[in-house]
Write an enzyme that holds these catalytic residues in place. Structure first.
Site, PDB file in Angstrom:
ATOM      1  N   SER A   1      10.877  -1.188  -7.883  1.00  0.00           N
ATOM      2  CA  SER A   1      12.068  -1.298  -7.048  1.00  0.00           C
ATOM      3  C   SER A   1      12.270   0.016  -6.288  1.00  0.00           C
ATOM      4  CB  SER A   1      13.273  -1.677  -7.928  1.00  0.00           C
ATOM      5  OG  SER A   1      14.291  -2.236  -7.131  1.00  0.00           O
TER       6      SER A   1
ATOM      7  N   HIS B   1      13.438  -9.289 -11.990  1.00  0.00           N
ATOM      8  CA  HIS B   1      13.111  -8.152 -11.139  1.00  0.00           C
ATOM      9  C   HIS B   1      12.577  -7.028 -12.016  1.00  0.00           C
ATOM     10  CE1 HIS B   1      13.165  -5.534  -7.760  1.00  0.00           C
ATOM     11  NE2 HIS B   1      14.203  -4.828  -8.127  1.00  0.00           N
TER      12      HIS B   1
HETATM   13  C1  LIG Z   1      11.656 -12.067  -8.591  1.00  0.00           C
HETATM   14  O1  LIG Z   1      12.315 -13.040  -7.907  1.00  0.00           O
HETATM   15  C2  LIG Z   1      13.238 -13.726  -8.669  1.00  0.00           C
HETATM   16  C3  LIG Z   1      13.703 -14.879  -7.932  1.00  0.00           C
HETATM   17  O2  LIG Z   1      14.647 -14.415  -7.049  1.00  0.00           O
HETATM   18  C4  LIG Z   1      14.440 -12.940  -8.931  1.00  0.00           C
HETATM   19  O3  LIG Z   1      15.386 -13.665  -9.718  1.00  0.00           O
HETATM   20  C5  LIG Z   1      13.986 -11.811  -9.659  1.00  0.00           C
HETATM   21  O4  LIG Z   1      15.076 -10.949  -9.747  1.00  0.00           O
HETATM   22  C6  LIG Z   1      12.829 -11.234  -8.888  1.00  0.00           C
HETATM   23  N1  LIG Z   1      12.349 -10.303  -9.353  1.00  0.00           N
HETATM   24  C7  LIG Z   1      12.331 -10.084  -8.394  1.00  0.00           C
HETATM   25  C8  LIG Z   1      12.440 -11.168  -7.676  1.00  0.00           C
HETATM   26  O5  LIG Z   1      12.289  -9.011  -7.939  1.00  0.00           O
END
Ligand SMILES: *[C@@H]1O[C@H](CO)[C@@H](O)[C@H](O)[C@H]1NC(C)=O
Ligand SMILES: *[C@@H]1O[C@H](CO)[C@@H](O)[C@H](O)[C@H]1NC(C)=O
Ligand SMILES: *[C@@H]1O[C@H](CO)[C@@H](O)[C@H](O)[C@H]1NC(C)=O
Ligand SMILES: *[C@@H]1O[C@H](CO)[C@@H](O)[C@H](O)[C@H]1NC(C)=O
Length: 467
Positions: free
Chosen positions: A280, A415
């Site tokens: 991230s 995520h």
């Molecule tokens: C991956 O995507 C999913 C679907 O939106 C999300 O819920 C999750 O937080 C994400 N991890 C991501 C998306 O970065």
């Protein structure tokens, strides 16, 4: 000694509150809209970074400082002796390269700018030597327009290793700073062993045989919203008005960790086999570290999205078509990841950037990189986060090493979780580039998404074969 340093620091602090005090080294000394002092302290020169930012740099030079001039240690193995680990690209500024003039006109381009096209001289890179010069040009542009100045190794650097803690002390121009990292999972045996530097904590599985270095990047440069600009151990050394944004300051920290490993055989780590990862916001950091620190063997940004693996222009296009994606104009208000030099362009028109993040990613070439992204998270910009690094891969292809770079995008619901579907490529990259196992398959370009990507609109240039 310490007392004297405190007195000097206090004097600098007091001076900074007086309106007419000379600007300290690394402080801002000009630029459009700047109403402050324009004279640098004795021994420093006001250097035009771009139209919006001039900065006092040590010495009397009038051009921008050259890129990182670090040299490999004298005992390093010949990088050409192992074909699976291409050594770092030359780190000395190449005398044959024409530096980008301070007043160079940067063309406005609405497609992804041609990574092979020089701004200076108007020609295209045709050889690998040309690419080194073009790389230097992109590095300079990225610092001027987005990242701020990436400082070279400080004049004094010491390291100490105790327990599992490696402490780095850097000083320059009467100021000093210090930070520590922790090292775990060191394999048995005398080594030297490879290691992965993890921003914050690793959110990918790191296999046995590879040590983990936990880097508290927030301590080196805070990322707590606008109020945290210029806060952290980096700025204790260079001053709170240094142009580097947090991503650049963290890359400087990574560069110093590698210096410390070179100085400290007791860590049993191999400075030639260092990886970097983060997820991230810290994934943006990992990508920028790979771009700026040319001693990193393997760069693994995870779910970095806009400001990392994604391209500003592609994210803007996704936003325009109704996706809630992070863009340049949003990001500069959210946090201090980028330099203030970025604000003007980010808030008005990213087409004025002489590069986009495919070119920033390409600064890593020919070293290895695996981009890990998530198809399902809207904010990351799924099309941008896939196609931007895929376009970047053309530089590895031009250099004849496409398998040194991979892109893997899988949808999942956590995520910074790591889906097992991405294990094969992660393992293959770590085995090849950190564990010397040259037979693994690192030819990876995959996504679980399907996008209508207009190749002619975004990539109106071809990939040369650099000789
Ligand atoms: C991956 O995507 C999913 C679907 O939106 C999300 O819920 C999750 O937080 C994400 N991890 C991501 C998306 O970065
Ligand atoms: C770092 O080194 C400098 C110069 O030797 C010294 O003055 C300073 O006290 C040291 N700082 C730390 C935190 O060790
Ligand atoms: C990998 O190669 C490096 C340098 O060529 C060497 O020092 C190291 O011992 C090798 N490591 C392994 C695990 O084979
Ligand atoms: C990309 O993200 C958007 C917004 O979240 C979503 O509607 C779309 O289905 C995703 N595309 C793919 C191919 O997954």
């Amino acid at each position: 000694m310490f007392k004297l340093a405190s007195v000097v620091a206090l004097a600098v602090l007091l001076n900074s509150h007086r309106v007419l005090a000379a600007v300290p080294v690394w402080g801002q000394c000009g630029g459009q809209g700047w109403g402050g002092e324009t004279t640098c302290v004795s021994g420093a020169t006001c250097n035009v970074v771009n139209n919006w930012y001039s900065q006092c740099i040590p010495g009397t030079v009038t051009s921008n400082p050259p890129p990182e001039p670090s040299t490999p240690g004298p005992t390093s193995p010949d990088p050409t002796s192992d074909p699976s680990t291409p050594g770092p690209s030359p780190t000395q500024p190449n005398a044959a390269c024409t530096p980008l003039p301070a007043n160079a006109a940067i063309p406005t381009v609405s497609s992804l700018p041609d990574p092979f096209q020089f701004i200076v001289g108007g020609r295209r890179a045709a050889t690998k030597a040309d690419w080194e010069c073009r790389r230097a040009e992109i590095l300079e542009l990225a610092q001027r327009q987005e990242l701020g100045t990436f400082p070279p190794k400080p004049s004094s650097l010491t390291a100490s290793f105790s327990g599992n803690t490696l402490t780095i002390n850097a000083s320059q121009s009467g100021k000093s700073t210090s930070f520590s990292v922790t090292i775990s999972n060191v394999p048995s045996g005398t080594g030297p062993h490879p290691a992965i530097i993890a921003y914050g904590a690793a959110s990918i599985p790191i296999p046995a045989g590879v040590a983990v270095i936990v880097f508290n990047n927030n301590q080196v440069a805070a990322q707590d919203g606008q109020g945290s600009r210029g806060v952290g151990r980096f700025y204790d050394l260079y001053g709170s008005s240094h142009s580097a944004g947090a991503l650049t300051a963290w890359a400087w920290g990574v560069d110093r960790i590698i210096d410390a490993i070179e100085l400290t055989p007791g860590t049993k780590l191999d400075p030639k086999r260092i990886g970097v990862t983060g997820c991230s916001r810290n994934g943006k950091g990992a990508l920028i570290a790979g771009a700026l620190v040319n001693r990193i063997a393997l760069t693994i940004p995870q779910e970095s999205g806009s400001g990392g693996a994604a391209c500003w222009r592609l994210s803007d296009a996704q936003k325009a078509s109704g996706t809630n994606v992070q863009t340049a104009s949003q990001i500069i208000g959210e946090n201090v990841w980028f330099s203030p030099v970025f604000n003007q362009i980010a808030s008005s028109n990213v087409n004025r950037l002489g590069f986009d993040h495919h070119s920033i990613a390409a600064l890593v070439a020919p070293r290895a990189m695996l981009v890990i992204e998530n198809t399902s998270m809207e904010w990351l910009g799924n099309m941008s986060s896939y196609h931007c690094p895929r376009v970047a891969r053309s530089v590895w292809r031009a250099l004849g090493v496409p398998d040194n770079m991979g892109v893997s995008q899988v949808g999942h619901s956590d995520h910074c979780g790591f889906p097992s579907a991405q294990n094969p490529e992660l393992t293959a990259f770590i085995q090849k580039f950190l564990l010397n196992q040259s037979s693994t398959n690192t030819n990876v370009e995959k996504t679980t998404g399907s996008y209508n990507f207009d190749q002619n609109r975004w990539v109106p240039w071809t990939t040369p074969t650099l000789t």
